[in-house]
Design a protein around this motif. Structure first.
Motif, PDB file in Angstrom:
ATOM      1  N   ILE A 110       0.848  -1.207   0.000  1.00 39.43           N
ATOM      2  CA  ILE A 110       0.000   0.000   0.000  1.00 39.43           C
ATOM      3  C   ILE A 110       0.882   1.254   0.000  1.00 39.43           C
ATOM      4  CG2 ILE A 110      -1.700   1.327   1.314  1.00 39.43           C
ATOM      5  CD1 ILE A 110      -2.796  -1.419   2.304  1.00 39.43           C
ATOM      6  N   VAL A 111       1.943   1.245   0.793  1.00 41.64           N
ATOM      7  CA  VAL A 111       2.883   2.378   0.828  1.00 41.64           C
ATOM      8  C   VAL A 111       3.450   2.632  -0.565  1.00 41.64           C
ATOM      9  CG1 VAL A 111       5.150   3.153   1.670  1.00 41.64           C
ATOM     10  CG2 VAL A 111       3.468   2.199   3.272  1.00 41.64           C
ATOM     11  N   ARG A 112       3.865   1.572  -1.244  1.00 43.80           N
ATOM     12  CA  ARG A 112       4.411   1.738  -2.595  1.00 43.80           C
ATOM     13  C   ARG A 112       3.363   2.345  -3.536  1.00 43.80           C
ATOM     14  NH1 ARG A 112       7.232  -2.668  -0.875  1.00 43.80           N
ATOM     15  NH2 ARG A 112       5.754  -4.264  -1.525  1.00 43.80           N
ATOM     16  N   PHE A 113       2.122   1.915  -3.401  1.00 43.07           N
ATOM     17  CA  PHE A 113       1.053   2.466  -4.233  1.00 43.07           C
ATOM     18  C   PHE A 113       0.820   3.948  -3.912  1.00 43.07           C
ATOM     19  CE2 PHE A 113      -3.433   3.479  -4.941  1.00 43.07           C
ATOM     20  CZ  PHE A 113      -3.505   3.273  -6.319  1.00 43.07           C
ATOM     21  N   ILE A 114       0.817   4.289  -2.633  1.00 47.58           N
ATOM     22  CA  ILE A 114       0.632   5.695  -2.225  1.00 47.58           C
ATOM     23  C   ILE A 114       1.747   6.554  -2.814  1.00 47.58           C
ATOM     24  CG2 ILE A 114       0.691   7.302  -0.267  1.00 47.58           C
ATOM     25  CD1 ILE A 114      -0.719   5.070   1.376  1.00 47.58           C
ATOM     26  N   LEU A 115       2.975   6.089  -2.692  1.00 46.66           N
ATOM     27  CA  LEU A 115       4.103   6.854  -3.237  1.00 46.66           C
ATOM     28  C   LEU A 115       4.009   6.970  -4.752  1.00 46.66           C
ATOM     29  CD1 LEU A 115       7.021   5.596  -0.978  1.00 46.66           C
ATOM     30  CD2 LEU A 115       6.030   7.904  -1.030  1.00 46.66           C
ATOM     31  N   LEU A 116       3.574   5.914  -5.405  1.00 45.11           N
ATOM     32  CA  LEU A 116       3.414   5.952  -6.859  1.00 45.11           C
ATOM     33  C   LEU A 116       2.405   7.034  -7.259  1.00 45.11           C
ATOM     34  CD1 LEU A 116       4.147   4.547  -9.566  1.00 45.11           C
ATOM     35  CD2 LEU A 116       2.147   3.097  -9.212  1.00 45.11           C
ATOM     36  N   GLU A 117       1.336   7.163  -6.493  1.00 52.80           N
ATOM     37  CA  GLU A 117       0.275   8.128  -6.802  1.00 52.80           C
ATOM     38  C   GLU A 117       0.585   9.550  -6.320  1.00 52.80           C
ATOM     39  OE1 GLU A 117      -2.668   7.660  -8.563  1.00 52.80           O
ATOM     40  OE2 GLU A 117      -1.693   5.769  -9.081  1.00 52.80           O
ATOM     41  N   ALA A 118       1.223   9.684  -5.162  1.00 49.83           N
ATOM     42  CA  ALA A 118       1.357  11.000  -4.537  1.00 49.83           C
ATOM     43  C   ALA A 118       2.746  11.614  -4.632  1.00 49.83           C
ATOM     44  CB  ALA A 118       0.944  10.907  -3.072  1.00 49.83           C
TER      45      ALA A 118
END
Length: 190
Positions: free
Chosen positions: A151-159
Motif C-alpha cells: 500500500i505504501v508503494r502504491f501511495i508513493l506511486l500516486e502521490a
C-alpha cells in the motif's frame, strides 16, 4: 458556566476569538471541558497553573480514547514539546479540528500528525505507521507488513510526484485537494 467554574476573562475570550476559528460559545465550552478533565485528574481547575493535561489524561478523554493518533495529536499541539497540553494548546487543537477551520490549516496539521518522525516529510516509515494505526487498531487482526508496504508503494506511486521516495507538504496538499470529504472527516467535537 455555573458557580463552581472560574470565569474566563472577557479580554482573553476576545483574544482567543481573534487567534482561533472558534466562537465565544465554543471557547467557553472548551474551557469548561478542560476544567472537567483537570478536575478528573485531581487538580484544582480554578488554579491557572493546573490548566494542563498530560498525554495520559488527554488520551482518557472520550473524544480521544479510541483515536489511533491521540499521541501524535497531543505531541503536535504541545507547545512546550513535553506532550502536555496547556489550555492554549488545547484551544489551538479544538480550533484546528473545528468545522470552521480552513482546509489548508487542517491539511497542514494532518501532515504534522502523520509525520511520525517529525522530519517534515512523509516517508515510507511514516506511511507504514499511518496504515498500521488505521488497519491494526487491536494488533490482533489487520494487514501483514508486506501488505502494508505494498500500500505504501502504491501511495508513493500516486502521490510522490517528483519520485524522491517521500511526500512533501505540497504533494500532500495536492492529494487532499482531490478529497472533498477531508474537511468533514478531520473534525472532532469537544
Amino acid at each position: 458556566m455555573g458557580a463552581n467554574t472560574s470565569k474566563l476573562p472577557d479580554q482573553d475570550i476576545r483574544d482567543y476569538q481573534d487567534l482561533t476559528y472558534l466562537s465565544k460559545a465554543e471557547i467557553l465550552r472548551a474551557y469548561k471541558r478542560m476544567q472537567e478533565e483537570v478536575a478528573k485528574a485531581g487538580r484544582d481547575p480554578h488554579q491557572p497553573t493546573n490548566m494542563y493535561l498530560t498525554f495520559k489524561e488527554f488520551h482518557r478523554m472520550k473524544e480521544m480514547e479510541f483515536n489511533p493518533f491521540a499521541d501524535r495529536i497531543c505531541h503536535v499541539f504541545s507547545s512546550k514539546g513535553d506532550d502536555c497540553l496547556t489550555f492554549e494548546d488545547f484551544l489551538d487543537m479544538v480550533s484546528v479540528f473545528s468545522e470552521s477551520a480552513s482546509k489548508s490549516i487542517k491539511t497542514a496539521y494532518a501532515f504534522k500528525i502523520y509525520d511520525f518522525n517529525d522530519d517534515g516529510l512523509l516517508e515510507e516509515t511514516d506511511l507504514a505507521e499511518l496504515i498500521r494505526r488505521i488497519t491494526n487498531p487491536s494488533e490482533i487482526s489487520g494487514l501483514r507488513s508486506d501488505e502494508i508496504y505494498e500500500i505504501v508503494r502504491f501511495i508513493l506511486l500516486e502521490a510522490d510526484l517528483d519520485e524522491n521516495k517521500y511526500i512533501s507538504l505540497t504533494e500532500f496538499e495536492l492529494v487532499v485537494s482531490k478529497s472533498p470529504d477531508f474537511v468533514k472527516t478531520f473534525c472532532i467535537r469537544f
